[in-house]
Write a protein that holds these residues in place. Structure first.
Motif, mmCIF file in Angstrom:
data_model
loop_
_atom_site.group_PDB
_atom_site.id
_atom_site.type_symbol
_atom_site.label_atom_id
_atom_site.label_comp_id
_atom_site.label_asym_id
_atom_site.label_seq_id
_atom_site.Cartn_x
_atom_site.Cartn_y
_atom_site.Cartn_z
ATOM 1 N N ILE A 1 -41.666 -41.855 -23.588
ATOM 2 C CA ILE A 1 -41.267 -42.569 -24.441
ATOM 3 C C ILE A 1 -40.016 -41.960 -25.566
ATOM 4 O O ILE A 1 -38.916 -43.094 -25.752
ATOM 5 C CB ILE A 1 -42.315 -43.181 -26.088
ATOM 6 C CG1 ILE A 1 -43.234 -44.186 -25.039
ATOM 7 C CG2 ILE A 1 -41.740 -43.647 -27.338
ATOM 8 C CD1 ILE A 1 -44.639 -43.531 -26.356
ATOM 9 N N VAL A 2 -40.528 -41.372 -25.474
ATOM 10 C CA VAL A 2 -38.841 -39.493 -26.328
ATOM 11 C C VAL A 2 -38.198 -40.155 -24.837
ATOM 12 O O VAL A 2 -36.107 -40.502 -25.195
ATOM 13 C CB VAL A 2 -38.980 -38.694 -26.043
ATOM 14 C CG1 VAL A 2 -37.881 -38.025 -27.037
ATOM 15 C CG2 VAL A 2 -40.244 -38.332 -27.192
ATOM 16 N N SER A 3 -37.746 -40.190 -23.828
ATOM 17 C CA SER A 3 -36.461 -40.080 -22.962
ATOM 18 C C SER A 3 -35.676 -41.885 -23.090
ATOM 19 O O SER A 3 -34.400 -41.710 -23.351
ATOM 20 C CB SER A 3 -37.024 -40.151 -21.478
ATOM 21 O OG SER A 3 -38.277 -40.899 -20.712
ATOM 22 N N VAL A 4 -37.265 -42.475 -23.003
ATOM 23 C CA VAL A 4 -36.429 -44.207 -23.422
ATOM 24 C C VAL A 4 -35.844 -44.360 -24.200
ATOM 25 O O VAL A 4 -34.951 -44.693 -24.557
ATOM 26 C CB VAL A 4 -37.283 -45.076 -22.832
ATOM 27 C CG1 VAL A 4 -36.922 -46.304 -22.634
ATOM 28 C CG2 VAL A 4 -38.013 -44.438 -21.741
ATOM 29 N N LEU A 5 -36.066 -43.730 -25.968
ATOM 30 C CA LEU A 5 -35.425 -43.881 -26.698
ATOM 31 C C LEU A 5 -34.553 -43.368 -27.154
ATOM 32 O O LEU A 5 -33.579 -43.159 -28.010
ATOM 33 C CB LEU A 5 -36.632 -43.539 -27.784
ATOM 34 C CG LEU A 5 -38.034 -44.569 -27.902
ATOM 35 C CD1 LEU A 5 -38.815 -44.388 -29.351
ATOM 36 C CD2 LEU A 5 -37.122 -46.083 -28.521
ATOM 37 N N GLY A 6 -34.763 -41.361 -26.604
ATOM 38 C CA GLY A 6 -33.220 -40.933 -26.247
ATOM 39 C C GLY A 6 -32.326 -41.480 -25.962
ATOM 40 O O GLY A 6 -30.951 -41.159 -26.350
ATOM 41 N N PHE B 1 -31.679 -44.853 -25.003
ATOM 42 C CA PHE B 1 -31.138 -45.948 -26.250
ATOM 43 C C PHE B 1 -30.577 -45.160 -27.710
ATOM 44 O O PHE B 1 -29.228 -46.241 -28.014
ATOM 45 C CB PHE B 1 -32.396 -46.469 -26.453
ATOM 46 C CG PHE B 1 -32.063 -48.450 -27.117
ATOM 47 C CD1 PHE B 1 -31.367 -49.071 -27.030
ATOM 48 C CD2 PHE B 1 -32.093 -47.522 -28.487
ATOM 49 C CE1 PHE B 1 -31.171 -49.955 -27.556
ATOM 50 C CE2 PHE B 1 -32.246 -49.260 -29.441
ATOM 51 C CZ PHE B 1 -31.397 -50.294 -28.901
ATOM 52 N N ALA B 2 -30.569 -43.835 -27.866
ATOM 53 C CA ALA B 2 -30.536 -43.624 -29.453
ATOM 54 C C ALA B 2 -28.702 -43.380 -29.084
ATOM 55 O O ALA B 2 -27.501 -42.865 -29.461
ATOM 56 C CB ALA B 2 -31.090 -42.614 -29.602
ATOM 57 N N VAL C 1 -26.298 -46.455 -28.895
ATOM 58 C CA VAL C 1 -26.281 -47.007 -29.919
ATOM 59 C C VAL C 1 -25.918 -45.789 -31.175
ATOM 60 O O VAL C 1 -24.413 -46.682 -31.584
ATOM 61 C CB VAL C 1 -27.497 -46.517 -31.167
ATOM 62 C CG1 VAL C 1 -27.737 -47.337 -32.258
ATOM 63 C CG2 VAL C 1 -28.204 -47.859 -30.577
#
Length: 78
Positions: A48-53, A55-56, A59
């Motif tokens: 989750i952190v790698s995917v959100l990282g 994506f962040a 952005v």
């Protein structure tokens, strides 16, 4: 991380998880549940952190590019 530390954390996690879920287990099962849960939870959280990282990062890159365009347009008058 040492094996002793892993067993201690696993025991604590297993104890809390079995109490939250209202399950009665022995000491070895509690420690086993905690260690397995730590492995599964750790993998899921890392994913989750790698995917959100990523994506962040996207952005942030878009916002940075928008700021750069705004500054460029402000100084060039276009």
């Amino acid at each position: 991380m040492s094996v002793v530390f892993l067993v201690i954390i696993g025991a604590a996690a297993g104890f809390l998880a079995t109490r939250f879920m209202k399950v009665e287990t022995g000491v070895l099962q509690t420690v086993g549940i905690g260690i397995a849960g730590a492995l599964i939870g750790g993998l899921v959280l890392r994913f989750i952190v790698s995917v959100l990282g990523a994506f962040a990062g996207l952005v942030g890159a878009v916002l940075g590019a928008m700021l750069l365009i705004y500054i460029w347009k402000s100084y060039t008058g276009r």
